[in-house]
Scaffold this motif. Structure first.
Motif, PDB file in Angstrom:
ATOM      1  N   UNK A 108      28.112  31.445  33.961  1.00  0.00           N
ATOM      2  CA  UNK A 108      29.460  32.010  34.009  1.00  0.00           C
ATOM      3  C   UNK A 108      30.412  31.064  34.729  1.00  0.00           C
ATOM      4  N   UNK A 109      31.591  30.888  34.157  1.00  0.00           N
ATOM      5  CA  UNK A 109      32.626  30.047  34.750  1.00  0.00           C
ATOM      6  C   UNK A 109      33.810  30.941  35.083  1.00  0.00           C
ATOM      7  N   UNK A 110      34.170  30.976  36.365  1.00  0.00           N
ATOM      8  CA  UNK A 110      35.309  31.798  36.780  1.00  0.00           C
ATOM      9  C   UNK A 110      36.594  31.062  36.457  1.00  0.00           C
ATOM     10  N   UNK A 111      37.589  31.785  35.961  1.00  0.00           N
ATOM     11  CA  UNK A 111      38.815  31.148  35.477  1.00  0.00           C
ATOM     12  C   UNK A 111      39.823  30.864  36.575  1.00  0.00           C
ATOM     13  N   UNK A 112      39.623  31.422  37.758  1.00  0.00           N
ATOM     14  CA  UNK A 112      40.573  31.227  38.856  1.00  0.00           C
ATOM     15  C   UNK A 112      39.835  30.703  40.070  1.00  0.00           C
ATOM     16  N   UNK A 113      40.526  29.922  40.881  1.00  0.00           N
ATOM     17  CA  UNK A 113      39.920  29.373  42.094  1.00  0.00           C
ATOM     18  C   UNK A 113      40.088  30.311  43.284  1.00  0.00           C
ATOM     19  N   UNK A 114      40.707  31.455  43.062  1.00  0.00           N
ATOM     20  CA  UNK A 114      40.942  32.391  44.157  1.00  0.00           C
ATOM     21  C   UNK A 114      39.929  33.514  44.133  1.00  0.00           C
TER      22      UNK A 114
END
Length: 439
Positions: free
Chosen positions: A136-142
């Motif tokens: 899984x790749x999260x779309x936001x760095x927050x």
């Protein structure tokens, strides 16, 4: 593998995904291999699997997790499980004795869960979700619910646990995390508030969106800030320290200073719990919950003051010094107020004659002054002079890259403060926000 045989890691919060998938891993998968699942059974299990996947995706969105979401979820459960073993490791590191044996039994089950390839459930269900769950790749760095340091460390720990060769290595990696970061809500968060439950009790819950204010952001007030820093450093270094009262004019940075303190010393184990005066009746319960934890707690009371008819300050007096039980060494009270003496006084309080049927009116004065006397450190934050106000405005403008001639900037700031509350750091910040909003 049967998660219901766990002894130490039992009845964990947010374990619904574990319940759903562990049942498929441990029970239904062999039944499928033996051809014992009917079509209706299989459809029911598909629905359960989809529900679990949905919850894993929601967890990733809320916490900013990436990588193998199944492993990250299991790690998240382990680092949040406050039990006899994890809390002992938080304080002393690796532990010996019977609790260690029982914890190893439970962690052997979790090691099996880590080693299971979730793609096998895809095979059983005739679905194709495992690849996304494992990569899984999260779309936001927050991260909405954790600061980046904690979020990233949980993701790293999940990889470490997945790569361990045996249960002993698995256990050692987890114990190392407990010793470095702690466990549960107090280990993974810096600020908290009280949520009243409606049944006469209150729960300490994390504040997940704390303001990122630092002491360096507060222009001026170097002497008051230094007094606060010295007292707080003594506290986090386990030396003697005092309760603090920050008082003075409105908008001078009292609350911001305390927010800056917790942001500076968080990694040294400092935590802050915000309590409002109508919640003082829960203070003894709060102290009972936190007094044996391996952190230093500031109980924070913002804008503290009392009218004559308000008696909540009596709870506070008793908690600070008045009870029979020794005050825990890991707890201090920090308060801010616009009043020096906190409880409203009147001229009649100071009369040495009988007033309103009060025979000993000087006792009334002493009663009202006794609360502030229990704060060992009092720090004054006064309104800035015109020259100091100009310095604050210029510093904030430079920090926010506002390109305006100095004379024009100060002239506009002067007009702003005349119409918006006078000279204060808050007024200066509001003026800068106004200029930024015009861009």
């Amino acid at each position: 593998m049967n998660i219901h045989t766990c002894v130490v890691y039992k009845d964990m919060e947010n374990s619904e995904v574990l319940e759903l998938l562990a049942r498929l891993i441990g029970e239904e998968y062999p039944a499928y291999e033996a051809g014992e699942l009917t079509d209706s059974d299989l459809e029911y299990e598909r629905e359960s699997y989809c529900k679990a996947v949905n919850m894993l995706l929601e967890m990733a969105a809320n916490y900013g997790f990436s990588g193998n979401l199944w492993h990250t979820y299991l790690t998240w459960l382990l680092v949040n499980s406050e039990n006899a073993f994890s809390k002992s490791c938080e304080i002393v590191g690796p532990v010996e004795g019977s609790i260690n044996v029982m914890a190893r039994h439970d962690l052997a089950i979790f090691k099996e869960l880590f080693d299971f390839d979730i793609a096998k459930i895809d095979e059983m269900m005739g679905m194709d979700m495992a690849f996304v769950l494992k990569n899984y790749v999260h779309t936001s760095d927050s991260s909405k619910l954790y600061n980046r340091r904690i979020r990233d460390r949980i993701c790293v720990l999940s990889k470490e646990l997945a790569d361990t060769a045996d249960v002993d290595a698995f256990m050692a990696a987890l114990v190392n995390f407990y010793g470095e970061f702690g466990v549960g809500k107090f280990g993974l968060n810096k600020a908290f508030r009280l949520r009243e439950n409606g049944d006469g009790t209150a729960t300490i819950e994390p504040i997940t969106n704390i303001a990122h204010v630092y002491l360096e952001d507060l222009v001026g007030y170097e002497i008051p800030k230094q007094k606060l820093i010295e007292n707080t450093e003594a506290f986090v270094e386990k030396r003697k320290a005092n309760n603090c009262l920050l008082f003075g004019d409105a908008g001078t940075g009292k609350s911001s200073s305390i927010k800056g303190i917790v942001n500076r010393y968080y990694e040294q184990g400092l935590r802050i719990i915000e309590v409002y005066k109508h919640q003082f009746k829960y203070l003894n319960d709060v102290i009972a919950e936190i007094k044996n934890r391996n952190y230093r707690f500031i109980i924070y009371m913002d804008d503290l003051s009392f009218e004559e008819f308000e008696i909540e300050y009596k709870y506070l007096k008793a908690v600070i010094e008045g009870g029979l039980e020794k005050k825990p060494e890991n707890i201090l009270i920090y308060a801010t107020s616009n009043r020096r003496h906190l409880v409203r006084e009147t001229f009649s309080d100071k009369n040495d004659v009988r007033t309103n049927d009060e025979l000993h009116s000087t006792d009334t004065v002493q009663e009202k002054l006794s609360l502030v006397a229990r704060f060992g450190v009092t720090i004054y934050f006064g309104a800035p002079t015109p020259k100091e106000f100009k310095t604050i405005v210029c510093s904030l403008a430079e920090r926010n890259h506002i390109d305006m001639p100095t004379e024009q900037l100060l002239a506009e700031a002067n007009k702003w403060e005349l119409a918006h509350g006078g000279l204060s750091g808050r007024t200066a910040q509001q003026f800068i926000d106004y200029l930024l909003g015009k861009k």
